[in-house]
Design a protein around this motif. Structure first.
Motif, PDB file in Angstrom:
ATOM      1  N   GLN A 170     -23.259  -8.351 -46.860  1.00 35.96           N
ATOM      2  CA  GLN A 170     -22.538  -9.185 -45.176  1.00 35.96           C
ATOM      3  C   GLN A 170     -21.810  -9.247 -45.834  1.00 35.96           C
ATOM      4  O   GLN A 170     -20.752  -9.601 -47.071  1.00 35.96           O
ATOM      5  N   MET A 171     -20.232  -9.068 -44.910  1.00 33.39           N
ATOM      6  CA  MET A 171     -19.015  -9.348 -45.648  1.00 33.39           C
ATOM      7  C   MET A 171     -18.343 -10.931 -44.483  1.00 33.39           C
ATOM      8  O   MET A 171     -18.842 -11.076 -43.453  1.00 33.39           O
ATOM      9  N   ALA A 172     -18.174 -11.663 -45.550  1.00 33.89           N
ATOM     10  CA  ALA A 172     -18.395 -13.330 -45.016  1.00 33.89           C
ATOM     11  C   ALA A 172     -16.952 -13.518 -45.157  1.00 33.89           C
ATOM     12  O   ALA A 172     -16.045 -13.510 -46.688  1.00 33.89           O
ATOM     13  N   ARG A 173     -15.663 -14.418 -44.680  1.00 41.77           N
ATOM     14  CA  ARG A 173     -14.907 -14.940 -44.205  1.00 41.77           C
ATOM     15  C   ARG A 173     -14.455 -15.656 -45.498  1.00 41.77           C
ATOM     16  O   ARG A 173     -15.455 -17.572 -45.834  1.00 41.77           O
ATOM     17  N   ALA A 174     -13.623 -15.872 -46.899  1.00 42.82           N
ATOM     18  CA  ALA A 174     -13.656 -17.205 -47.346  1.00 42.82           C
ATOM     19  C   ALA A 174     -11.720 -17.096 -47.687  1.00 42.82           C
ATOM     20  O   ALA A 174     -11.373 -18.375 -48.257  1.00 42.82           O
ATOM     21  N   GLY A 175     -10.653 -16.847 -46.314  1.00 37.48           N
ATOM     22  CA  GLY A 175      -9.324 -17.147 -46.045  1.00 37.48           C
ATOM     23  C   GLY A 175      -8.743 -16.987 -45.161  1.00 37.48           C
ATOM     24  O   GLY A 175      -9.335 -15.270 -45.003  1.00 37.48           O
ATOM     25  N   GLY A 176      -7.970 -16.845 -45.181  1.00 42.12           N
ATOM     26  CA  GLY A 176      -7.168 -16.548 -43.911  1.00 42.12           C
ATOM     27  C   GLY A 176      -5.812 -17.286 -44.041  1.00 42.12           C
ATOM     28  O   GLY A 176      -5.324 -18.181 -44.298  1.00 42.12           O
ATOM     29  N   ALA A 177      -4.790 -16.515 -42.804  1.00 39.28           N
ATOM     30  CA  ALA A 177      -3.848 -16.903 -42.905  1.00 39.28           C
ATOM     31  C   ALA A 177      -3.344 -15.771 -41.094  1.00 39.28           C
ATOM     32  O   ALA A 177      -4.302 -14.942 -40.941  1.00 39.28           O
ATOM     33  N   SER A 178      -1.870 -16.009 -40.644  1.00 43.70           N
ATOM     34  CA  SER A 178      -1.392 -15.661 -39.666  1.00 43.70           C
ATOM     35  C   SER A 178       0.049 -15.103 -40.231  1.00 43.70           C
ATOM     36  O   SER A 178       0.407 -16.553 -41.231  1.00 43.70           O
ATOM     37  N   ASN A 202       3.597 -14.774 -39.845  1.00 40.95           N
ATOM     38  CA  ASN A 202       4.603 -15.401 -39.264  1.00 40.95           C
ATOM     39  C   ASN A 202       6.199 -14.833 -38.669  1.00 40.95           C
ATOM     40  O   ASN A 202       5.760 -12.969 -38.476  1.00 40.95           O
ATOM     41  N   ASP A 203       7.123 -14.700 -38.486  1.00 41.64           N
ATOM     42  CA  ASP A 203       8.249 -13.999 -37.182  1.00 41.64           C
ATOM     43  C   ASP A 203       8.199 -12.360 -38.514  1.00 41.64           C
ATOM     44  O   ASP A 203       8.858 -11.383 -37.799  1.00 41.64           O
ATOM     45  N   LEU A 204       8.555 -12.679 -39.381  1.00 43.18           N
ATOM     46  CA  LEU A 204       8.443 -11.912 -40.337  1.00 43.18           C
ATOM     47  C   LEU A 204       7.511 -11.091 -40.973  1.00 43.18           C
ATOM     48  O   LEU A 204       7.362 -10.105 -41.221  1.00 43.18           O
ATOM     49  N   GLY A 205       6.038 -11.022 -39.618  1.00 41.18           N
ATOM     50  CA  GLY A 205       5.139 -10.326 -40.081  1.00 41.18           C
ATOM     51  C   GLY A 205       4.163 -10.588 -41.730  1.00 41.18           C
ATOM     52  O   GLY A 205       3.628  -9.797 -41.775  1.00 41.18           O
ATOM     53  N   GLU A 206       4.711 -11.975 -42.258  1.00 37.62           N
ATOM     54  CA  GLU A 206       4.336 -12.014 -43.485  1.00 37.62           C
ATOM     55  C   GLU A 206       3.211 -13.140 -43.379  1.00 37.62           C
ATOM     56  O   GLU A 206       3.348 -13.821 -42.674  1.00 37.62           O
ATOM     57  N   TYR A 207       1.844 -12.744 -44.312  1.00 36.45           N
ATOM     58  CA  TYR A 207       1.041 -13.459 -44.745  1.00 36.45           C
ATOM     59  C   TYR A 207       1.197 -14.268 -45.825  1.00 36.45           C
ATOM     60  O   TYR A 207       1.475 -14.079 -46.626  1.00 36.45           O
ATOM     61  N   ARG A 208       0.153 -16.012 -45.996  1.00 35.38           N
ATOM     62  CA  ARG A 208      -0.213 -15.905 -47.405  1.00 35.38           C
ATOM     63  C   ARG A 208      -1.168 -16.420 -47.199  1.00 35.38           C
ATOM     64  O   ARG A 208      -1.830 -17.565 -46.885  1.00 35.38           O
ATOM     65  N   ALA A 209      -2.599 -16.420 -48.611  1.00 36.75           N
ATOM     66  CA  ALA A 209      -3.837 -16.682 -47.821  1.00 36.75           C
ATOM     67  C   ALA A 209      -3.970 -17.013 -49.405  1.00 36.75           C
ATOM     68  O   ALA A 209      -4.041 -16.195 -50.241  1.00 36.75           O
ATOM     69  N   PHE A 210      -4.091 -18.325 -49.504  1.00 35.06           N
ATOM     70  CA  PHE A 210      -4.404 -19.434 -51.258  1.00 35.06           C
ATOM     71  C   PHE A 210      -5.942 -20.254 -51.121  1.00 35.06           C
ATOM     72  O   PHE A 210      -6.017 -20.262 -50.094  1.00 35.06           O
ATOM     73  N   GLY A 211      -6.323 -20.977 -51.741  1.00 38.54           N
ATOM     74  CA  GLY A 211      -7.117 -21.518 -52.002  1.00 38.54           C
ATOM     75  C   GLY A 211      -8.388 -20.722 -52.770  1.00 38.54           C
ATOM     76  O   GLY A 211     -10.108 -21.015 -52.316  1.00 38.54           O
ATOM     77  N   LEU A 212      -7.955 -19.106 -53.064  1.00 37.34           N
ATOM     78  CA  LEU A 212      -9.363 -18.161 -53.047  1.00 37.34           C
ATOM     79  C   LEU A 212      -9.836 -18.279 -54.641  1.00 37.34           C
ATOM     80  O   LEU A 212      -9.186 -18.204 -55.859  1.00 37.34           O
ATOM     81  N   ALA A 213     -11.047 -18.103 -55.378  1.00 38.41           N
ATOM     82  CA  ALA A 213     -11.563 -18.234 -56.175  1.00 38.41           C
ATOM     83  C   ALA A 213     -11.807 -17.460 -56.507  1.00 38.41           C
ATOM     84  O   ALA A 213     -11.493 -15.981 -55.675  1.00 38.41           O
ATOM     85  N   PRO A 214     -11.744 -16.903 -58.298  1.00 33.02           N
ATOM     86  CA  PRO A 214     -11.641 -15.914 -58.604  1.00 33.02           C
ATOM     87  C   PRO A 214     -13.113 -14.497 -58.050  1.00 33.02           C
ATOM     88  O   PRO A 214     -14.474 -15.519 -57.547  1.00 33.02           O
ATOM     89  N   GLY A 215     -12.818 -12.945 -57.805  1.00 32.21           N
ATOM     90  CA  GLY A 215     -13.100 -12.624 -57.400  1.00 32.21           C
ATOM     91  C   GLY A 215     -13.041 -11.660 -56.781  1.00 32.21           C
ATOM     92  O   GLY A 215     -11.805 -11.010 -56.788  1.00 32.21           O
ATOM     93  N   ARG A 216     -13.545 -10.571 -56.202  1.00 33.37           N
ATOM     94  CA  ARG A 216     -13.248  -8.944 -55.612  1.00 33.37           C
ATOM     95  C   ARG A 216     -13.507  -9.914 -53.840  1.00 33.37           C
ATOM     96  O   ARG A 216     -14.648 -10.550 -53.358  1.00 33.37           O
TER      97      ARG A 216
END
Length: 190
Positions: free
Chosen positions: A109-117, A119-133
């Motif tokens: 199953q798919m499980a959340r590993a991170g995320g973000a919202s 900003n006003d420019l439509g940009e997101y940045r998800a960090f803190g990710l362990a190596p993987g797919r």
């Protein structure tokens, strides 16, 4: 409780010097896990076989000194991009989820590993990710004050798939900074 086992958790903290060496004195005998963390790196436990995996339980006897305990920290990865509408315009306030496939109750199953919202420019940045797919999706929150239309934005997987099975996987290497992982939100008749 009588006949029961008491499990008391005690924590000791130390800081490394410029060469990465540390010493923690005055630890009572017992069993401990040794972990290290630093900004920009995945928190790691001594003896772990990979990021996010449990480490070795260390036993400390009275008068014992343990030395040469080494841990290698893995730099975390980043996935960044923009969320765009059907006209290629940025969309703000979109919830972007970074998901991983993992086994839960015997099923993949798919499980959340991170995320973000976004900003006003439509940009997101998800960090803190362990190596993987990973798989990335975006969900636009409908503004309830606006009139409802027959076509609405639906959860969209990178690059523009409405079905998780058609999502493009993103492989994150240690320390990778993946940019331009842009998602074009899809509209469907509701």
């Amino acid at each position: 409780s009588p006949g029961g086992v008491m499990n008391i958790q005690v924590s000791h903290t130390g800081t490394t010097d410029a060469e990465g060496r540390f010493a923690i004195a005055g630890i009572a005998p017992g069993k401990y896990r040794l972990s290290a963390e630093h900004s920009g790196f995945i928190a790691t436990q001594y003896g772990s076989r990979g990021p996010g995996k449990a480490g070795t339980l260390l036993s400390l006897d009275p008068g014992q000194k343990s030395s040469d305990l080494a841990m290698r920290l893995t730099p975390h990865g980043v996935i960044a991009g923009r969320v765009l509408d059907e006209d290629g315009e940025p969309v703000s306030g979109v919830d972007v989820q970074v998901m991983r496939l993992q086994y839960m109750q015997g099923r993949k199953q798919m499980a959340r590993a991170g995320g973000a919202s976004t900003n006003d420019l439509g940009e997101y940045r998800a960090f803190g990710l362990a190596p993987g797919r990973y798989y990335v999706n975006a969900t636009s929150r409908q503004d309830q004050r606006l009139p409802q239309t027959e076509d609405e934005y639906v959860t969209t997987f990178f690059p523009r798939a409405t079905d998780a099975a058609a999502a493009a996987p993103i492989d994150v290497a240690p320390g990778a900074q993946l940019r331009n992982i842009d998602i074009a939100l899809a509209k469907m008749h509701t």
